[in-house]
Design a protein around this motif. Structure first.
Motif, mmCIF file in Angstrom:
data_model
loop_
_atom_site.group_PDB
_atom_site.id
_atom_site.type_symbol
_atom_site.label_atom_id
_atom_site.label_comp_id
_atom_site.label_asym_id
_atom_site.label_seq_id
_atom_site.Cartn_x
_atom_site.Cartn_y
_atom_site.Cartn_z
ATOM 1 N N THR A 66 6.580 6.898 2.509
ATOM 2 C CA THR A 66 5.308 7.515 2.142
ATOM 3 C C THR A 66 4.129 6.580 2.358
ATOM 4 O O THR A 66 3.007 7.048 2.495
ATOM 5 N N VAL A 67 4.370 5.270 2.382
ATOM 6 C CA VAL A 67 3.284 4.360 2.756
ATOM 7 C C VAL A 67 2.830 4.697 4.177
ATOM 8 O O VAL A 67 1.634 4.841 4.451
ATOM 9 N N LEU A 68 3.792 4.871 5.069
ATOM 10 C CA LEU A 68 3.462 5.203 6.457
ATOM 11 C C LEU A 68 2.819 6.577 6.565
ATOM 12 O O LEU A 68 1.777 6.732 7.222
ATOM 13 N N THR A 69 3.392 7.576 5.910
ATOM 14 C CA THR A 69 2.831 8.925 6.022
ATOM 15 C C THR A 69 1.473 9.036 5.338
ATOM 16 O O THR A 69 0.612 9.788 5.802
ATOM 17 N N ASP A 70 1.272 8.306 4.254
ATOM 18 C CA ASP A 70 -0.044 8.329 3.602
ATOM 19 C C ASP A 70 -1.117 7.726 4.505
ATOM 20 O O ASP A 70 -2.244 8.234 4.566
ATOM 21 N N ILE A 71 -0.781 6.662 5.187
ATOM 22 C CA ILE A 71 -1.744 6.072 6.123
ATOM 23 C C ILE A 71 -2.105 7.081 7.205
ATOM 24 O O ILE A 71 -3.280 7.248 7.552
ATOM 25 N N ILE A 72 -1.103 7.783 7.712
ATOM 26 C CA ILE A 72 -1.367 8.797 8.750
ATOM 27 C C ILE A 72 -2.201 9.938 8.188
ATOM 28 O O ILE A 72 -3.187 10.365 8.805
ATOM 29 N N HIS A 73 -1.837 10.451 7.006
ATOM 30 C CA HIS A 73 -2.590 11.558 6.414
ATOM 31 C C HIS A 73 -4.050 11.175 6.160
ATOM 32 O O HIS A 73 -4.965 11.949 6.472
ATOM 33 N N ILE A 74 -4.254 10.020 5.575
ATOM 34 C CA ILE A 74 -5.627 9.618 5.229
ATOM 35 C C ILE A 74 -6.448 9.380 6.489
ATOM 36 O O ILE A 74 -7.605 9.800 6.577
ATOM 37 N N SER A 75 -5.855 8.741 7.479
ATOM 38 C CA SER A 75 -6.630 8.436 8.689
ATOM 39 C C SER A 75 -6.908 9.675 9.534
ATOM 40 O O SER A 75 -7.966 9.778 10.147
ATOM 41 N N VAL A 76 -5.994 10.614 9.567
ATOM 42 C CA VAL A 76 -6.190 11.805 10.408
ATOM 43 C C VAL A 76 -7.066 12.855 9.722
ATOM 44 O O VAL A 76 -7.926 13.478 10.354
ATOM 45 N N PHE A 77 -6.878 13.060 8.427
ATOM 46 C CA PHE A 77 -7.546 14.161 7.744
ATOM 47 C C PHE A 77 -8.781 13.755 6.943
ATOM 48 O O PHE A 77 -9.351 14.602 6.251
ATOM 49 N N LEU A 99 -2.020 4.707 -2.395
ATOM 50 C CA LEU A 99 -1.473 3.974 -1.253
ATOM 51 C C LEU A 99 -1.503 2.471 -1.487
ATOM 52 O O LEU A 99 -0.548 1.762 -1.162
ATOM 53 N N LEU A 100 -2.577 1.978 -2.090
ATOM 54 C CA LEU A 100 -2.681 0.546 -2.366
ATOM 55 C C LEU A 100 -1.698 0.078 -3.443
ATOM 56 O O LEU A 100 -1.286 -1.079 -3.446
ATOM 57 N N LEU A 101 -1.320 0.967 -4.354
ATOM 58 C CA LEU A 101 -0.362 0.609 -5.410
ATOM 59 C C LEU A 101 1.098 0.689 -4.953
ATOM 60 O O LEU A 101 1.976 0.133 -5.601
ATOM 61 N N LYS A 102 1.352 1.359 -3.849
ATOM 62 C CA LYS A 102 2.740 1.564 -3.426
ATOM 63 C C LYS A 102 3.478 0.281 -3.070
ATOM 64 O O LYS A 102 4.673 0.175 -3.365
ATOM 65 N N PRO A 103 2.865 -0.725 -2.451
ATOM 66 C CA PRO A 103 3.627 -1.971 -2.240
ATOM 67 C C PRO A 103 4.085 -2.628 -3.542
ATOM 68 O O PRO A 103 5.191 -3.173 -3.608
ATOM 69 N N VAL A 104 3.259 -2.554 -4.576
ATOM 70 C CA VAL A 104 3.670 -3.088 -5.881
ATOM 71 C C VAL A 104 4.838 -2.273 -6.429
ATOM 72 O O VAL A 104 5.812 -2.830 -6.946
ATOM 73 N N SER A 105 4.771 -0.966 -6.271
ATOM 74 C CA SER A 105 5.859 -0.106 -6.725
ATOM 75 C C SER A 105 7.135 -0.371 -5.935
ATOM 76 O O SER A 105 8.233 -0.328 -6.492
ATOM 77 N N CYS A 106 6.999 -0.643 -4.637
ATOM 78 C CA CYS A 106 8.171 -0.976 -3.819
ATOM 79 C C CYS A 106 8.820 -2.262 -4.312
ATOM 80 O O CYS A 106 10.047 -2.359 -4.405
#
Length: 159
Positions: A66-77, A99-106
């Protein structure tokens, strides 16, 4: 152990809230909501099933995806600035914050995986050559006994 589980429950709750706020204005497609809420459901499963390594590994993998898909969603839409209203700005901000909190969650999910006995280590392929030859066995030794019997010699007959 209960405080650790409460910390992970707080992570799920924070990401759920940020995802709900990120989906408030329908700025992102349904795949954004489906992806994030599915991973949060797996996260709940990982918290409830305390002895399951598969659940926590699926949660960690889902978070990384979801880190990858969130980057795609935010940048495209993400709409252009002149068409951005306040609700869209808030919704996009919450999606970016999630998205910024997800690396900490990972990282915390990986710690939870290790606490449950998981032994997976991340290897990026960098190895160092070692000069330790204590386990080295040359294959062309002169004095080594042959591995297979010599077929040219006649076999001894049993008495």
């Amino acid at each position: 152990m209960t405080t650790i589980m409460n910390d992970y429950s707080a992570i799920i709750l924070v990401h759920w809230l940020l995802t709900v706020w990120g989906c408030m204005n329908y700025m992102f497609p349904a795949s954004y909501a489906w992806g994030n809420f599915s991973v949060l459901a797996v996260g709940i499963w990982a918290i409830v099933q305390r002895d399951s390594l598969d659940a926590i590994m699926m949660f960690l993998t889902g978070l990384l995806l979801t880190v990858l898909t969130d980057i795609i969603h935010i940048s495209v839409f993400y709409p252009s600035n002149k068409y951005l209203i306040d609700v869209q700005r808030f919704s996009a901000g919450m999606a970016i914050f999630s998205l910024l909190l997800k690396p900490v969650s990972c990282y915390l999910a990986y710690r939870m995986y290790q606490e449950r006995g998981g032994e997976y280590t991340f290897n990026i392929g960098v190895t160092r050559a070692s000069h330790d030859r204590s386990t080295y066995e040359p294959i062309d030794q002169q004095g080594a006994p042959p591995q297979w019997p010599d077929s040219s010699k006649t076999a001894q007959q049993p008495y």
